[in-house]
Write an enzyme that holds these catalytic residues in place. Structure first.
Site, PDB file in Angstrom:
ATOM      1  CG  MET A 118      -8.751   3.341  13.351  1.00  0.00           C
ATOM      2  SD  MET A 118      -9.093   3.500  15.124  1.00  0.00           S
ATOM      3  CE  MET A 118      -7.761   4.598  15.633  1.00  0.00           C
ATOM      4  CB  SER A 119      -2.791   3.180   9.869  1.00  0.00           C
ATOM      5  OG  SER A 119      -2.670   4.534  10.298  1.00  0.00           O
ATOM      6  N   GLY A 162      -1.612   5.516  13.236  1.00  0.00           N
ATOM      7  CA  GLY A 162      -1.050   6.849  13.090  1.00  0.00           C
ATOM      8  C   GLY A 162      -1.989   7.928  13.565  1.00  0.00           C
ATOM      9  CB  VAL A 163      -1.436  11.538  14.228  1.00  0.00           C
ATOM     10  CG1 VAL A 163      -0.915  12.030  12.885  1.00  0.00           C
ATOM     11  CG2 VAL A 163      -2.195  12.640  14.949  1.00  0.00           C
ATOM     12  CG  ASP A 164      -2.941  11.596   9.125  1.00  0.00           C
ATOM     13  OD1 ASP A 164      -2.956  12.699   9.706  1.00  0.00           O
ATOM     14  OD2 ASP A 164      -2.082  11.293   8.280  1.00  0.00           O
ATOM     15  CB  SER A 165      -6.300   6.200  11.176  1.00  0.00           C
ATOM     16  OG  SER A 165      -5.275   5.742  12.029  1.00  0.00           O
ATOM     17  CG  MET A 171      -6.766  -3.382   6.808  1.00  0.00           C
ATOM     18  SD  MET A 171      -6.667  -2.941   5.038  1.00  0.00           S
ATOM     19  CE  MET A 171      -5.312  -1.751   5.044  1.00  0.00           C
ATOM     20  CB  CYS A 222      -1.912  -1.095  -0.754  1.00  0.00           C
ATOM     21  SG  CYS A 222      -2.406  -1.561   0.926  1.00  0.00           S
ATOM     22  N   GLY A 266      -8.272   7.751   7.124  1.00  0.00           N
ATOM     23  CA  GLY A 266      -7.547   8.974   7.436  1.00  0.00           C
ATOM     24  C   GLY A 266      -6.861   9.600   6.242  1.00  0.00           C
ATOM     25  CB  CYS A 316       3.735  -1.485   4.538  1.00  0.00           C
ATOM     26  SG  CYS A 316       3.043  -2.681   3.376  1.00  0.00           S
TER      27      CYS A 316
END
Length: 275
Positions: free
Chosen positions: A1-2, A4-7, A26, A94, A122, A201
């Site tokens: 998971m990051s 954000g909304v997607d993950s 990560m 990445c 995501g 990033c």
């Protein structure tokens, strides 16, 4: 998971199914590693949001520090290419080297399909299995474009290994971004209104790419030549500051100009006017 909304929606969709879930965040970069201060620790906000979503969904989560692997396998190779005048894509590397590389090396594996450890992200992408033409008993994974053609991220996944793709799940592959937002709002996920993250990033959310790279690569001035006239119109400070197709802001030029060619051997950038 990051964070954000997607993950977050990915986690929610899988939590509603019969999976034994755990989440991984990560940490790939921290500006404090460079500055030695608490200024600019962007990852902490992401990690906080991951924990908030996982608490709501009752999913255990952990953070894995992959900053050393990212530096060695993504950032340093990118620096070498920028210095050589080439335009690398760190996001592609990445995914290949870190997310579907070093991170998978930290996760359990099993050859038994019933206890296989899957790896869900995501990304907007899809996957299917096809028979190997040389061995009909063997099924191989294929990467397919997402239903949302605007958000499709298969380009950024094109370099991952077949083993990594075989373990991947892409729950958002058949959804539109607008649908993902609606799911997040409907289930009151803490990240439902979070803006999308853009850019690289390690540059940071408010950083400028040129300023950042210049702190690692010394200036290497060279001419910028207008192809329509053959005249030198400006001096660049390094080929890494421009890529083909990019707009070139040249003081005194009445028309918009774009980078059309980079001559690495002569350290020269060629531009041309265009609408």
């Amino acid at each position: 998971m990051s964070g954000g909304v997607d993950s977050s929606v990915t986690a929610k969709l899988l939590a509603d199914q019969d999976y034994d879930l755990s989440a991984v965040y990560m940490r790939n970069w921290d500006t404090r590693d460079e500055s030695g201060t608490d200024k600019g620790c962007e990852w902490e906000k992401d990690w906080e949001d991951v924990q908030r979503v996982c608490t709501l969904l009752d999913i255990p989560c952990q953070m894995i520090d992959l900053s050393r692997e990212y530096w060695n396998r993504v950032f340093e190779p990118s620096l070498r290419q920028w210095e050589d005048g080439v335009t690398p894509n760190p996001d592609v590397w990445c995914n290949k080297e870190i997310k579907f590389g070093a991170l998978l090396e930290h996760l359990p594996t099993s050859s038994n399909l019933s206890s296989k450890t899957w790896f869900a992200t995501g990304h907007y992408a899809r996957k299917r299995w096809s028979k190997d033409p040389w061995n009909f008993k063997l099924h191989r994974p294929q990467l397919l474009r997402a239903a949302d053609t605007i958000k499709d991220q298969t380009y950024f996944l094109a370099g991952i290994s077949e083993d990594g793709l075989s373990r991947a799940l892409f729950p958002l592959g058949d959804l539109l971004k607008s649908q993902v937002r609606e799911i997040a709002k409907h289930h009151h996920l803490p990240t439902a209104e979070r803006k999308e993250s853009m850019g690289i990033c390690f540059v940071g959310k408010k950083g400028k790419f040129g300023d950042f790279i210049s702190s690692y690569i010394p200036p290497n001035p060279g001419p910028m030549i207008d192809l329509s006239t053959g005249s030198t119109v400006a001096t660049h400070q390094g080929l890494w500051n421009y890529t083909i197709g990019q707009g070139a802001r040249i003081s005194g030029m009445k028309e918009k100009a774009f980078v059309v060619r980079k001559d690495i051997e002569r350290n020269t950038i060629y531009i041309a006017p265009g609408a």
